[in-house]
Design a protein around this motif. Structure first.
Motif, PDB file in Angstrom:
ATOM      1  N   LEU A 194       3.917 -38.617  -4.257  1.00  0.00           N
ATOM      2  CA  LEU A 194       3.003 -38.573  -5.409  1.00  0.00           C
ATOM      3  C   LEU A 194       1.632 -38.980  -4.911  1.00  0.00           C
ATOM      4  N   PHE A 195       0.591 -38.308  -5.382  1.00  0.00           N
ATOM      5  CA  PHE A 195      -0.752 -38.723  -5.001  1.00  0.00           C
ATOM      6  C   PHE A 195      -1.554 -39.039  -6.264  1.00  0.00           C
ATOM      7  N   ASP A 196      -2.365 -40.083  -6.176  1.00  0.00           N
ATOM      8  CA  ASP A 196      -3.190 -40.519  -7.294  1.00  0.00           C
ATOM      9  C   ASP A 196      -4.566 -39.900  -7.179  1.00  0.00           C
ATOM     10  N   VAL A 197      -4.916 -39.101  -8.167  1.00  0.00           N
ATOM     11  CA  VAL A 197      -6.219 -38.445  -8.182  1.00  0.00           C
ATOM     12  C   VAL A 197      -7.173 -39.319  -8.988  1.00  0.00           C
ATOM     13  N   ARG A 198      -7.900 -40.146  -8.284  1.00  0.00           N
ATOM     14  CA  ARG A 198      -8.909 -41.012  -8.894  1.00  0.00           C
ATOM     15  C   ARG A 198      -9.896 -41.421  -7.804  1.00  0.00           C
ATOM     16  N   ALA A 199     -11.063 -41.824  -8.226  1.00  0.00           N
ATOM     17  CA  ALA A 199     -12.107 -42.178  -7.267  1.00  0.00           C
ATOM     18  C   ALA A 199     -11.737 -43.461  -6.530  1.00  0.00           C
ATOM     19  N   LYS A 200     -11.933 -43.448  -5.200  1.00  0.00           N
ATOM     20  CA  LYS A 200     -11.681 -44.652  -4.408  1.00  0.00           C
ATOM     21  C   LYS A 200     -12.660 -44.686  -3.243  1.00  0.00           C
ATOM     22  N   HIS A 370      -7.601 -41.017 -14.364  1.00  0.00           N
ATOM     23  CA  HIS A 370      -6.501 -41.215 -13.424  1.00  0.00           C
ATOM     24  C   HIS A 370      -5.439 -40.138 -13.659  1.00  0.00           C
ATOM     25  N   LEU A 371      -5.243 -39.302 -12.657  1.00  0.00           N
ATOM     26  CA  LEU A 371      -4.179 -38.310 -12.681  1.00  0.00           C
ATOM     27  C   LEU A 371      -3.204 -38.624 -11.552  1.00  0.00           C
ATOM     28  N   GLN A 372      -1.972 -38.222 -11.737  1.00  0.00           N
ATOM     29  CA  GLN A 372      -1.014 -38.236 -10.635  1.00  0.00           C
ATOM     30  C   GLN A 372      -0.585 -36.808 -10.364  1.00  0.00           C
ATOM     31  N   GLY A 373      -0.404 -36.490  -9.091  1.00  0.00           N
ATOM     32  CA  GLY A 373      -0.036 -35.135  -8.732  1.00  0.00           C
ATOM     33  C   GLY A 373       1.089 -35.088  -7.720  1.00  0.00           C
ATOM     34  N   CYS A 374       1.694 -33.916  -7.605  1.00  0.00           N
ATOM     35  CA  CYS A 374       2.704 -33.677  -6.573  1.00  0.00           C
ATOM     36  C   CYS A 374       2.850 -32.175  -6.395  1.00  0.00           C
ATOM     37  N   TYR A 375       3.633 -31.799  -5.392  1.00  0.00           N
ATOM     38  CA  TYR A 375       3.881 -30.386  -5.102  1.00  0.00           C
ATOM     39  C   TYR A 375       5.384 -30.114  -5.080  1.00  0.00           C
ATOM     40  N   VAL A 376       5.753 -28.926  -5.541  1.00  0.00           N
ATOM     41  CA  VAL A 376       7.119 -28.417  -5.412  1.00  0.00           C
ATOM     42  C   VAL A 376       7.003 -26.980  -4.942  1.00  0.00           C
ATOM     43  N   ASP A 377       7.785 -26.610  -3.956  1.00  0.00           N
ATOM     44  CA  ASP A 377       7.650 -25.279  -3.383  1.00  0.00           C
ATOM     45  C   ASP A 377       8.151 -24.186  -4.336  1.00  0.00           C
TER      46      ASP A 377
END
Length: 392
Positions: A194-200, A370-377
């Motif tokens: 999981l990746f957090d899409v937010r400014a850092k 704040h978004l969370q993202g992920c990938y599924v093939d």
């Protein structure tokens, strides 16, 4: 043919309803022809039929994997006997007396006439701003999580349209893991599971800043771009940050029709994509528009901020830049852009190898984002659809 093969009708786990029955059979030198009750005709070559015998001697009853190898029979193989046994095609082969029995629903589903092959071709449901604003596939999170029928409907729409929205999703961090598990496992990348899409402050990608993100597909720097991308909104009360999405297949269609040379350039001339980080260095070289064997666009690979220097023959440089500019200019046209502001509880899912996405700049002085993202093939999506279809 032993007794157990009577129930071993196909070489897989799928169900093949008998919607049409074969009425007659005509044998020829290399193939036979079945005529069905609706007038359709199917030609099946003897080599093809022998290769697809579903009996337990040819296909493992345990794994449903093929045991038979076509090199073990001559190219000239023919039937000693070929007849319709009820609805089934029954063949005894001249080489060794082997007997094959074919299910009529399976045969019709695998007919390889031009008409049948054309009917099986998947046709994506392409869209622009006008169509997607009134027909964005939208589903309720709880219903999808609890009901496999809703899950199948959601996945089919996601596959055909390339985009969908789940609403009322639990905003607890990590909920995305449960959603993705309804399909399959998550594809891990250098950005994590999981990746957090937010400014850092230590951002290694523009996505982790407040800056505007131009239209792109994620990770074109990889040999296999991620298939589905999930973006789950947990918080979004900052000013700005609207999402913009464009159907890359629609842009490609427009280019093929209106700018054929530009289309040909982007689908044949390679581009280089680089993702240079402190601890990794991913690179891939390939065209922006990927075609299959029939010339259909099956993938879009595009991210201006991840391009490497163009490396094509000198005579093709200007041609490539002209085509590339055409593509970017089209994606900027409002008629192709779908703009959406994600609200807490929204979960946007789209085909990353088709749909380009962007984000407007945002201001954290007036709130948080704040978004969370992920990938599924893609393979996992299609596998889940097939299993649900045969079980439901």
């Amino acid at each position: 043919m032993n007794d157990t093969s009577a129930t071993f009708e196909t070489a897989g786990y799928g169900h093949y309803p008998v919607n049409h029955q074969p009425l007659s059979i005509e044998t020829g030198p290399d193939s036979l022809r079945l005529t069905w009750d609706d007038g359709h005709e199917s030609e099946f070559h003897y080599l093809w039929l022998r290769d697809n015998c579903p009996c337990p001697s040819c296909v493992s009853s345990l794994t449903r994997e093929q045991l038979f190898e076509i090199c073990d029979v001559p190219l000239s193989i023919r039937p000693v006997e070929a007849q319709l046994d009820g609805e089934y095609l029954h063949i005894q082969w001249d080489h060794d007396g082997h007997v094959s029995r074919f299910h009529p629903g399976w045969l019709r589903s695998h007919c390889y006439s031009d008409q049948a092959r054309a009917a099986r071709q998947w046709q994506p449901d392409i869209w622009d701003r006008a169509t997607i604003e009134t027909s964005l596939p939208t589903y309720d999170y709880a219903a999808m999580m609890q009901d496999d029928t809703v899950l199948l409907s959601w996945l089919r729409k996601l596959h055909d349209r390339g985009i969908s929205l789940l609403q009322n999703t639990d905003t607890t961090p990590g909920t995305l893991l449960q959603v993705a598990a309804r399909i399959s496992f998550i594809r891990e990348t250098n950005f994590g599971t999981l990746f957090d899409v937010r400014a850092k402050p230590d951002a290694n990608t523009a996505a982790y800043t407040t800056l505007r993100l131009p239209l792109h597909t994620d990770l074109p720097t990889r040999e296999l771009q991620p298939g589905l991308q999930f973006l789950h909104c947990l918080k979004n009360d900052a000013a700005g940050g609207e999402s913009i999405l464009v159907d890359g297949f629609r842009i490609a269609q427009h280019m093929r029709e209106q700018y054929p040379d530009d289309f040909d350039a982007l689908s044949s001339l390679p581009m280089d994509f680089y993702n240079k980080d402190r601890h990794s260095d991913y690179r891939f070289r390939g065209p922006a528009l990927v075609l299959d064997g029939q010339g259909r666009v099956v993938e879009v690979r595009f991210a201006n901020f991840l391009r490497g220097p163009l490396d094509v023959p000198a005579a093709q440089v200007v041609r490539h830049y002209r085509a590339y500019r055409t593509f970017i200019s089209l994606t900027r046209e409002p008629r192709f852009q779908f703009e959406y502001r994600l609200m807490p509880g929204d979960l946007l899912v789209f085909d990353n190898r088709r749909v380009l996405h962007a984000r407007r700049a945002f201001d954290l002085q007036q709130g948080q984002r704040h978004l969370q993202g992920c990938y599924v093939d893609r393979d996992e999506l299609l596998s889940r659809i097939r299993v649900l279809e045969r079980t439901l």
